[in-house]
Design a protein around this motif. Sequence first.
Motif, PDB file in Angstrom:
ATOM      1  N   GLU A   6       0.296  -2.556   7.942  1.00  0.00           N
ATOM      2  CA  GLU A   6       0.010  -1.825   9.177  1.00  0.00           C
ATOM      3  C   GLU A   6       1.313  -1.187   9.654  1.00  0.00           C
ATOM      4  OE1 GLU A   6      -3.029  -1.494  10.519  1.00  0.00           O
ATOM      5  OE2 GLU A   6      -3.889  -2.716   8.916  1.00  0.00           O
ATOM      6  N   ASP A   7       1.229  -0.221  10.572  1.00  0.00           N
ATOM      7  CA  ASP A   7       2.412   0.502  11.049  1.00  0.00           C
ATOM      8  C   ASP A   7       3.512  -0.427  11.556  1.00  0.00           C
ATOM      9  OD1 ASP A   7       1.334   2.932  10.344  1.00  0.00           O
ATOM     10  OD2 ASP A   7       0.657   3.438  12.363  1.00  0.00           O
ATOM     11  N   ASP A   8       3.145  -1.435  12.367  1.00  0.00           N
ATOM     12  CA  ASP A   8       4.153  -2.355  12.913  1.00  0.00           C
ATOM     13  C   ASP A   8       4.847  -3.135  11.798  1.00  0.00           C
ATOM     14  OD1 ASP A   8       3.604  -1.538  15.479  1.00  0.00           O
ATOM     15  OD2 ASP A   8       2.325  -3.254  15.954  1.00  0.00           O
ATOM     16  N   ASP A   9       4.066  -3.601  10.830  1.00  0.00           N
ATOM     17  CA  ASP A   9       4.635  -4.352   9.706  1.00  0.00           C
ATOM     18  C   ASP A   9       5.504  -3.452   8.824  1.00  0.00           C
ATOM     19  OD1 ASP A   9       3.384  -6.711  10.519  1.00  0.00           O
ATOM     20  OD2 ASP A   9       1.580  -6.252   9.355  1.00  0.00           O
ATOM     21  N   LEU A  10       5.075  -2.216   8.652  1.00  0.00           N
ATOM     22  CA  LEU A  10       5.855  -1.269   7.861  1.00  0.00           C
ATOM     23  C   LEU A  10       7.186  -0.971   8.542  1.00  0.00           C
ATOM     24  CD1 LEU A  10       6.153   0.601   5.450  1.00  0.00           C
ATOM     25  CD2 LEU A  10       4.857   2.313   6.722  1.00  0.00           C
ATOM     26  N   ASN A  11       7.158  -0.755   9.852  1.00  0.00           N
ATOM     27  CA  ASN A  11       8.401  -0.506  10.591  1.00  0.00           C
ATOM     28  C   ASN A  11       9.341  -1.707  10.510  1.00  0.00           C
ATOM     29  OD1 ASN A  11       7.734   2.103  11.369  1.00  0.00           O
ATOM     30  ND2 ASN A  11       6.643   1.397  13.192  1.00  0.00           N
ATOM     31  N   ALA A  12       8.809  -2.913  10.596  1.00  0.00           N
ATOM     32  CA  ALA A  12       9.634  -4.120  10.470  1.00  0.00           C
ATOM     33  C   ALA A  12      10.222  -4.223   9.069  1.00  0.00           C
ATOM     34  CB  ALA A  12       8.799  -5.362  10.794  1.00  0.00           C
ATOM     35  N   LYS A  16      14.300  -4.173   7.566  1.00  0.00           N
ATOM     36  CA  LYS A  16      14.893  -5.120   6.611  1.00  0.00           C
ATOM     37  C   LYS A  16      15.515  -4.385   5.427  1.00  0.00           C
ATOM     38  CE  LYS A  16      11.503  -8.800   7.377  1.00  0.00           C
ATOM     39  NZ  LYS A  16      10.420  -9.551   6.735  1.00  0.00           N
ATOM     40  N   CYS A  17      15.041  -3.179   5.189  1.00  0.00           N
ATOM     41  CA  CYS A  17      15.497  -2.369   4.047  1.00  0.00           C
ATOM     42  C   CYS A  17      15.976  -1.013   4.577  1.00  0.00           C
ATOM     43  CB  CYS A  17      14.361  -2.158   3.054  1.00  0.00           C
ATOM     44  SG  CYS A  17      13.624  -3.656   2.412  1.00  0.00           S
ATOM     45  N   PHE A  22      10.425   6.053   4.538  1.00  0.00           N
ATOM     46  CA  PHE A  22       8.989   6.137   4.278  1.00  0.00           C
ATOM     47  C   PHE A  22       8.630   7.606   4.117  1.00  0.00           C
ATOM     48  CE2 PHE A  22       4.523   6.325   5.725  1.00  0.00           C
ATOM     49  CZ  PHE A  22       3.972   5.485   4.774  1.00  0.00           C
ATOM     50  N   GLU A  23       8.095   7.945   2.945  1.00  0.00           N
ATOM     51  CA  GLU A  23       7.695   9.318   2.649  1.00  0.00           C
ATOM     52  C   GLU A  23       6.380   9.313   1.886  1.00  0.00           C
ATOM     53  OE1 GLU A  23      10.707  11.316   0.398  1.00  0.00           O
ATOM     54  OE2 GLU A  23      12.289  10.858   1.844  1.00  0.00           O
ATOM     55  N   LYS A  24       5.404  10.014   2.403  1.00  0.00           N
ATOM     56  CA  LYS A  24       4.128  10.212   1.690  1.00  0.00           C
ATOM     57  C   LYS A  24       3.563   8.914   1.116  1.00  0.00           C
ATOM     58  CE  LYS A  24       5.386  14.909   0.500  1.00  0.00           C
ATOM     59  NZ  LYS A  24       5.694  15.851  -0.565  1.00  0.00           N
ATOM     60  N   LYS A  25       3.377   7.931   1.951  1.00  0.00           N
ATOM     61  CA  LYS A  25       2.770   6.649   1.565  1.00  0.00           C
ATOM     62  C   LYS A  25       3.610   5.835   0.594  1.00  0.00           C
ATOM     63  CE  LYS A  25      -1.942   8.193   2.326  1.00  0.00           C
ATOM     64  NZ  LYS A  25      -3.305   8.231   1.813  1.00  0.00           N
ATOM     65  N   ALA A  26       4.945   6.008   0.635  1.00  0.00           N
ATOM     66  CA  ALA A  26       5.815   5.281  -0.279  1.00  0.00           C
ATOM     67  C   ALA A  26       7.152   4.983   0.392  1.00  0.00           C
ATOM     68  CB  ALA A  26       6.054   6.101  -1.541  1.00  0.00           C
ATOM     69  N   LEU A  68      14.120   6.173  -6.435  1.00  0.00           N
ATOM     70  CA  LEU A  68      13.093   5.143  -6.615  1.00  0.00           C
ATOM     71  C   LEU A  68      11.991   5.368  -5.592  1.00  0.00           C
ATOM     72  CD1 LEU A  68      15.573   2.184  -6.864  1.00  0.00           C
ATOM     73  CD2 LEU A  68      14.305   3.167  -8.749  1.00  0.00           C
ATOM     74  N   ASN A  69      10.768   5.271  -6.037  1.00  0.00           N
ATOM     75  CA  ASN A  69       9.610   5.473  -5.183  1.00  0.00           C
ATOM     76  C   ASN A  69       8.705   4.258  -5.359  1.00  0.00           C
ATOM     77  OD1 ASN A  69       6.912   6.433  -4.433  1.00  0.00           O
ATOM     78  ND2 ASN A  69       7.888   8.440  -4.294  1.00  0.00           N
ATOM     79  N   LEU A  70       8.535   3.488  -4.281  1.00  0.00           N
ATOM     80  CA  LEU A  70       7.709   2.275  -4.325  1.00  0.00           C
ATOM     81  C   LEU A  70       6.432   2.484  -3.535  1.00  0.00           C
ATOM     82  CD1 LEU A  70      10.455  -0.421  -3.646  1.00  0.00           C
ATOM     83  CD2 LEU A  70       9.368   0.106  -5.823  1.00  0.00           C
ATOM     84  N   THR A  71       5.329   2.301  -4.191  1.00  0.00           N
ATOM     85  CA  THR A  71       4.022   2.348  -3.556  1.00  0.00           C
ATOM     86  C   THR A  71       3.058   1.531  -4.407  1.00  0.00           C
ATOM     87  OG1 THR A  71       2.347   3.815  -2.580  1.00  0.00           O
ATOM     88  CG2 THR A  71       3.216   4.462  -4.721  1.00  0.00           C
ATOM     89  N   THR A  72       2.042   0.996  -3.780  1.00  0.00           N
ATOM     90  CA  THR A  72       1.014   0.274  -4.519  1.00  0.00           C
ATOM     91  C   THR A  72      -0.143   1.243  -4.693  1.00  0.00           C
ATOM     92  OG1 THR A  72       1.757  -1.801  -3.553  1.00  0.00           O
ATOM     93  CG2 THR A  72      -0.443  -1.789  -4.554  1.00  0.00           C
ATOM     94  N   HIS A  73      -0.232   1.827  -5.874  1.00  0.00           N
ATOM     95  CA  HIS A  73      -1.207   2.889  -6.120  1.00  0.00           C
ATOM     96  C   HIS A  73      -2.634   2.435  -5.851  1.00  0.00           C
ATOM     97  CE1 HIS A  73       1.825   5.603  -7.701  1.00  0.00           C
ATOM     98  NE2 HIS A  73       2.310   4.589  -8.411  1.00  0.00           N
ATOM     99  N   ASP A  74      -2.974   1.207  -6.269  1.00  0.00           N
ATOM    100  CA  ASP A  74      -4.339   0.708  -6.066  1.00  0.00           C
ATOM    101  C   ASP A  74      -4.702   0.599  -4.589  1.00  0.00           C
ATOM    102  OD1 ASP A  74      -4.559   0.508  -8.795  1.00  0.00           O
ATOM    103  OD2 ASP A  74      -4.299  -1.664  -8.850  1.00  0.00           O
TER     104      ASP A  74
END
Length: 94
Positions: A6-12, A16-17, A22-26, A68-74
Motif C-alpha cells: 500500500e502507499d504508506d508501506d511503500l513510502n516507509a 529504508k532504501c 519509485f518509477e512506473k510500479k517499480a 536495477l529495476n525491482l518489481t513483482t510482475h505477477d
Amino acid sequence: MSDLLEDDDLNAALKKCPEWEFEKKAMVRVIEFEEFMDAIDFVNSVAEIADEAQHHPDIRISYTKVTLNLTTHDAGGVTDADVELAQRIDNLVD
C-alpha cells in the motif's frame, strides 16, 4: 505471490532504501562504477543474491552504469520481496 505494498508501506520502504526511487510500479536504482569490469562484477553479485531469493531484477548495463529495476510482475508492482532484495543489493554497494 506477495501482495502489493500500500502507499504508506511503500513510502516507509523507500525511507529504508533512500537510494531507490519509485518509477512506473517499480523500485529503481542507478549505480555508477569506476570501471566496466566493476559493473560486471556487481551484476554477477546481484545475480547470485537474486537467484537465492528467487526474485530477479531487470538489469540494464551501460558501460559503467548499472540500472536495477525491482518489481513483482505477477503482482503488478512493488511487494515485500522487492524491498528485501533492494536492501540486500544496498548491502553490496554501501
